[in-house]
Design a protein around this motif. Sequence first.
Motif, PDB file in Angstrom:
ATOM      1  N   ASN A 162       0.846  -1.210   0.000  1.00 29.91           N
ATOM      2  CA  ASN A 162       0.000   0.000   0.000  1.00 29.91           C
ATOM      3  C   ASN A 162       0.876   1.252   0.000  1.00 29.91           C
ATOM      4  O   ASN A 162       0.775   2.125   0.859  1.00 29.91           O
ATOM      5  CB  ASN A 162      -0.943  -0.003   1.202  1.00 29.91           C
ATOM      6  CG  ASN A 162      -1.856  -1.208   1.208  1.00 29.91           C
ATOM      7  OD1 ASN A 162      -2.403  -1.588   0.169  1.00 29.91           O
ATOM      8  ND2 ASN A 162      -2.021  -1.828   2.364  1.00 29.91           N
ATOM      9  N   PHE A 163       1.732   1.301  -0.989  1.00 29.01           N
ATOM     10  CA  PHE A 163       2.734   2.364  -1.084  1.00 29.01           C
ATOM     11  C   PHE A 163       2.134   3.645  -1.651  1.00 29.01           C
ATOM     12  O   PHE A 163       1.321   3.606  -2.590  1.00 29.01           O
ATOM     13  CB  PHE A 163       3.889   1.884  -1.978  1.00 29.01           C
ATOM     14  CG  PHE A 163       4.935   2.925  -2.238  1.00 29.01           C
ATOM     15  CD1 PHE A 163       5.857   3.274  -1.261  1.00 29.01           C
ATOM     16  CD2 PHE A 163       5.006   3.556  -3.474  1.00 29.01           C
ATOM     17  CE1 PHE A 163       6.832   4.231  -1.511  1.00 29.01           C
ATOM     18  CE2 PHE A 163       5.976   4.510  -3.737  1.00 29.01           C
ATOM     19  CZ  PHE A 163       6.888   4.847  -2.747  1.00 29.01           C
ATOM     20  N   ARG A 172       1.917  23.072  -2.914  1.00 34.57           N
ATOM     21  CA  ARG A 172       1.101  22.540  -4.020  1.00 34.57           C
ATOM     22  C   ARG A 172       1.602  21.168  -4.423  1.00 34.57           C
ATOM     23  O   ARG A 172       2.793  20.970  -4.671  1.00 34.57           O
ATOM     24  CB  ARG A 172       1.152  23.488  -5.216  1.00 34.57           C
ATOM     25  CG  ARG A 172       0.216  23.103  -6.356  1.00 34.57           C
ATOM     26  CD  ARG A 172       0.234  24.180  -7.436  1.00 34.57           C
ATOM     27  NE  ARG A 172       1.483  24.156  -8.175  1.00 34.57           N
ATOM     28  CZ  ARG A 172       1.700  23.402  -9.266  1.00 34.57           C
ATOM     29  NH1 ARG A 172       0.733  22.595  -9.720  1.00 34.57           N
ATOM     30  NH2 ARG A 172       2.840  23.451  -9.895  1.00 34.57           N
ATOM     31  N   MET A 173       0.683  20.196  -4.486  1.00 35.46           N
ATOM     32  CA  MET A 173       1.053  18.858  -4.921  1.00 35.46           C
ATOM     33  C   MET A 173       1.251  18.828  -6.426  1.00 35.46           C
ATOM     34  O   MET A 173       0.398  19.303  -7.183  1.00 35.46           O
ATOM     35  CB  MET A 173      -0.023  17.843  -4.521  1.00 35.46           C
ATOM     36  CG  MET A 173       0.312  16.414  -4.961  1.00 35.46           C
ATOM     37  SD  MET A 173      -0.981  15.202  -4.591  1.00 35.46           S
ATOM     38  CE  MET A 173      -0.842  15.101  -2.809  1.00 35.46           C
ATOM     39  N   LEU A 174       2.400  18.261  -6.855  1.00 32.69           N
ATOM     40  CA  LEU A 174       2.666  18.120  -8.283  1.00 32.69           C
ATOM     41  C   LEU A 174       2.102  16.806  -8.804  1.00 32.69           C
ATOM     42  O   LEU A 174       1.433  16.779  -9.834  1.00 32.69           O
ATOM     43  CB  LEU A 174       4.176  18.180  -8.538  1.00 32.69           C
ATOM     44  CG  LEU A 174       4.869  19.490  -8.147  1.00 32.69           C
ATOM     45  CD1 LEU A 174       6.355  19.403  -8.426  1.00 32.69           C
ATOM     46  CD2 LEU A 174       4.248  20.672  -8.903  1.00 32.69           C
ATOM     47  N   TYR A 175       2.418  15.714  -8.100  1.00 35.36           N
ATOM     48  CA  TYR A 175       1.861  14.429  -8.500  1.00 35.36           C
ATOM     49  C   TYR A 175       1.891  13.455  -7.327  1.00 35.36           C
ATOM     50  O   TYR A 175       2.611  13.658  -6.346  1.00 35.36           O
ATOM     51  CB  TYR A 175       2.573  13.844  -9.720  1.00 35.36           C
ATOM     52  CG  TYR A 175       4.044  13.572  -9.535  1.00 35.36           C
ATOM     53  CD1 TYR A 175       4.506  12.361  -9.014  1.00 35.36           C
ATOM     54  CD2 TYR A 175       4.991  14.521  -9.917  1.00 35.36           C
ATOM     55  CE1 TYR A 175       5.861  12.108  -8.866  1.00 35.36           C
ATOM     56  CE2 TYR A 175       6.342  14.278  -9.762  1.00 35.36           C
ATOM     57  CZ  TYR A 175       6.778  13.071  -9.247  1.00 35.36           C
ATOM     58  OH  TYR A 175       8.108  12.819  -9.090  1.00 35.36           O
ATOM     59  N   LYS A 176       1.101  12.395  -7.475  1.00 34.21           N
ATOM     60  CA  LYS A 176       0.997  11.377  -6.434  1.00 34.21           C
ATOM     61  C   LYS A 176       1.048   9.995  -7.087  1.00 34.21           C
ATOM     62  O   LYS A 176       0.358   9.750  -8.069  1.00 34.21           O
ATOM     63  CB  LYS A 176      -0.320  11.541  -5.671  1.00 34.21           C
ATOM     64  CG  LYS A 176      -0.569  10.506  -4.588  1.00 34.21           C
ATOM     65  CD  LYS A 176      -1.870  10.796  -3.857  1.00 34.21           C
ATOM     66  CE  LYS A 176      -2.128   9.780  -2.757  1.00 34.21           C
ATOM     67  NZ  LYS A 176      -3.371  10.086  -2.011  1.00 34.21           N
ATOM     68  N   ILE A 177       1.891   9.121  -6.531  1.00 32.16           N
ATOM     69  CA  ILE A 177       2.025   7.754  -7.035  1.00 32.16           C
ATOM     70  C   ILE A 177       1.516   6.792  -5.973  1.00 32.16           C
ATOM     71  O   ILE A 177       1.861   6.920  -4.796  1.00 32.16           O
ATOM     72  CB  ILE A 177       3.495   7.431  -7.376  1.00 32.16           C
ATOM     73  CG1 ILE A 177       3.969   8.297  -8.548  1.00 32.16           C
ATOM     74  CG2 ILE A 177       3.678   5.954  -7.692  1.00 32.16           C
ATOM     75  CD1 ILE A 177       5.459   8.167  -8.836  1.00 32.16           C
ATOM     76  N   ASN A 197      -0.026   3.510 -10.207  1.00 36.55           N
ATOM     77  CA  ASN A 197      -0.992   4.564 -10.549  1.00 36.55           C
ATOM     78  C   ASN A 197      -0.360   5.911 -10.230  1.00 36.55           C
ATOM     79  O   ASN A 197       0.071   6.137  -9.106  1.00 36.55           O
ATOM     80  CB  ASN A 197      -2.284   4.367  -9.749  1.00 36.55           C
ATOM     81  CG  ASN A 197      -3.349   5.378 -10.153  1.00 36.55           C
ATOM     82  OD1 ASN A 197      -3.199   6.575  -9.939  1.00 36.55           O
ATOM     83  ND2 ASN A 197      -4.452   4.886 -10.709  1.00 36.55           N
ATOM     84  N   LYS A 198      -0.290   6.780 -11.245  1.00 34.90           N
ATOM     85  CA  LYS A 198       0.288   8.112 -11.053  1.00 34.90           C
ATOM     86  C   LYS A 198      -0.722   9.173 -11.460  1.00 34.90           C
ATOM     87  O   LYS A 198      -1.248   9.146 -12.574  1.00 34.90           O
ATOM     88  CB  LYS A 198       1.562   8.268 -11.880  1.00 34.90           C
ATOM     89  CG  LYS A 198       2.221   9.641 -11.727  1.00 34.90           C
ATOM     90  CD  LYS A 198       3.516   9.735 -12.545  1.00 34.90           C
ATOM     91  CE  LYS A 198       4.173  11.107 -12.394  1.00 34.90           C
ATOM     92  NZ  LYS A 198       5.410  11.220 -13.191  1.00 34.90           N
ATOM     93  N   ILE A 208      -3.799  10.961 -15.507  1.00 40.67           N
ATOM     94  CA  ILE A 208      -3.733   9.674 -14.822  1.00 40.67           C
ATOM     95  C   ILE A 208      -2.929   8.684 -15.671  1.00 40.67           C
ATOM     96  O   ILE A 208      -3.194   8.529 -16.857  1.00 40.67           O
ATOM     97  CB  ILE A 208      -5.142   9.098 -14.562  1.00 40.67           C
ATOM     98  CG1 ILE A 208      -6.012  10.104 -13.797  1.00 40.67           C
ATOM     99  CG2 ILE A 208      -5.025   7.784 -13.786  1.00 40.67           C
ATOM    100  CD1 ILE A 208      -5.534  10.411 -12.406  1.00 40.67           C
ATOM    101  N   GLU A 209      -1.942   8.024 -15.035  1.00 41.31           N
ATOM    102  CA  GLU A 209      -1.170   6.973 -15.697  1.00 41.31           C
ATOM    103  C   GLU A 209      -1.303   5.695 -14.870  1.00 41.31           C
ATOM    104  O   GLU A 209      -1.179   5.734 -13.653  1.00 41.31           O
ATOM    105  CB  GLU A 209       0.309   7.350 -15.792  1.00 41.31           C
ATOM    106  CG  GLU A 209       0.584   8.633 -16.560  1.00 41.31           C
ATOM    107  CD  GLU A 209       2.065   9.005 -16.494  1.00 41.31           C
ATOM    108  OE1 GLU A 209       2.916   8.120 -16.750  1.00 41.31           O
ATOM    109  OE2 GLU A 209       2.361  10.166 -16.153  1.00 41.31           O
TER     110      GLU A 209
END
Length: 347
Positions: A162-163, A172-177, A197-198, A208-209
Motif C-alpha cells: 500500500n505504497f 502545491r502537490m505536483l503528482y501522487k504515485i 498509478n500516477k 492519470i497513468e
Amino acid sequence: MTFSIMLIMFIPIGIIVDVSEKVNKILENKVPFPKVAAYYLDFIIYFANLLFPIFLFLSIIWFTSKLANNTEIVAILSSGISFQRFLRPYIVGATIVSIFALLMGFFLVPKASEGFNNFRYMYLKGNGRNQMRETSDVYRQISDTEFIYASNFNQEAKTGYNFVYEKFDKERMLYKITASSIVWNANDSTYTLMNFNKRTVGELNDKIETEINKSMKFNFDLEDLTPVVYIAETLNLTELNKFIEKEKKRGSANINTYLVVKYRKYSVPISAFILTIIAVAVSSMKRRGGMGVNLAIGIALAFSYVFLDKIFGTVAEKSSFSPLIGVWIPNIVYGILAFYLLRNAKR
C-alpha cells in the motif's frame, strides 16, 4: 580500587545470571561459540557503562563507611582539614571515572550496543528478527518536497505494501504515485511498483497513468525507511547527530527516543558527581547500626535514582514531554538532594 573490585565482582555475577536465563535459547538456536563469546564481551561493556554510576556510588559508601566506623573521618576533620578538602579526592576520582565513561559512551559503547542488541534480536527473542524494525505504518519525509507512506514493510522480502509517494512544490502537490506493493531490486538499485498509478495534478485537469508493474528509482532505500529500533544506541556522537538531523527532516515518529539516547550520553557522567557527593554525605557519619545502615540507605537511594531515570526516560520517549528535561530531571532532583545532604554533613 574499591570501584574496580566492585566491577570485577558484579560483572561475573551478571554474566552467570544472564547465561542461566538464556542458555536454553542459545542451545536451541545452535549459536556458534565465537558469537556467544562476542556477545558476552559486548554485554560486559554495555552494562558496565550503564551501571557504572551505581557501582561508583556503592563503592564510595562502602569505603567511606569503613573510615567513619573507625572514627578516622572525625580525626581527619579534627586536625583542621575542612570538609571540602576531605571531599576533594572523591571529586577527582569521580572526574576520572566520568571522563572515561564519557569517552566510552561516545565511541566504544555504541559498537558494543550493536553487537549486544543484534545477538538478542537474532537469537534470544521469539520473533526478534521481525521486531528489530518498525515496519507498520511507515511514514517518511525523504526530502523537503517528497513524502512516502507504506502500511507495512517486509524486510526479508524487501517489499512494502500500500505504497504512496507524493511530490510537492512548496504547498502545491505536483503528482501522487500509489501502488499495491513496492519491491526493491538490488541488482540495479530500482523499485518495482505493482498496480502502478500516477496522478499528475494540472491546473484544469489531472493526468492519470496506470501500469500493471513499473520500475522506478527513488531517493530512498529500505534500510533508511525502517531502521532497527535500537539504531541510535549503535551510533557514535557524530553519526548520531547526523542521524537525528536526517530523521527530523523525515518526520520520524521516534525522534524523542533518539534524543533521549543522545542526552543520556552527557547526563550519565554528570550523575557520577551527584551520586559521589550523596554517597560521601550519607556515609561520612558514624551510625549506631554501622556500615549496614549506610549501605541500606545507599542502595535505596541508588535504586530510586534508577527508577526515576527509567520513568522519565520512558515518558520522554513515548509522549510530547521534552527529552532534554526528561533525561535531566533525575540529576536535578538528586542534585538538590546532594546539596542538602552535603550541608548537613558539613555541620
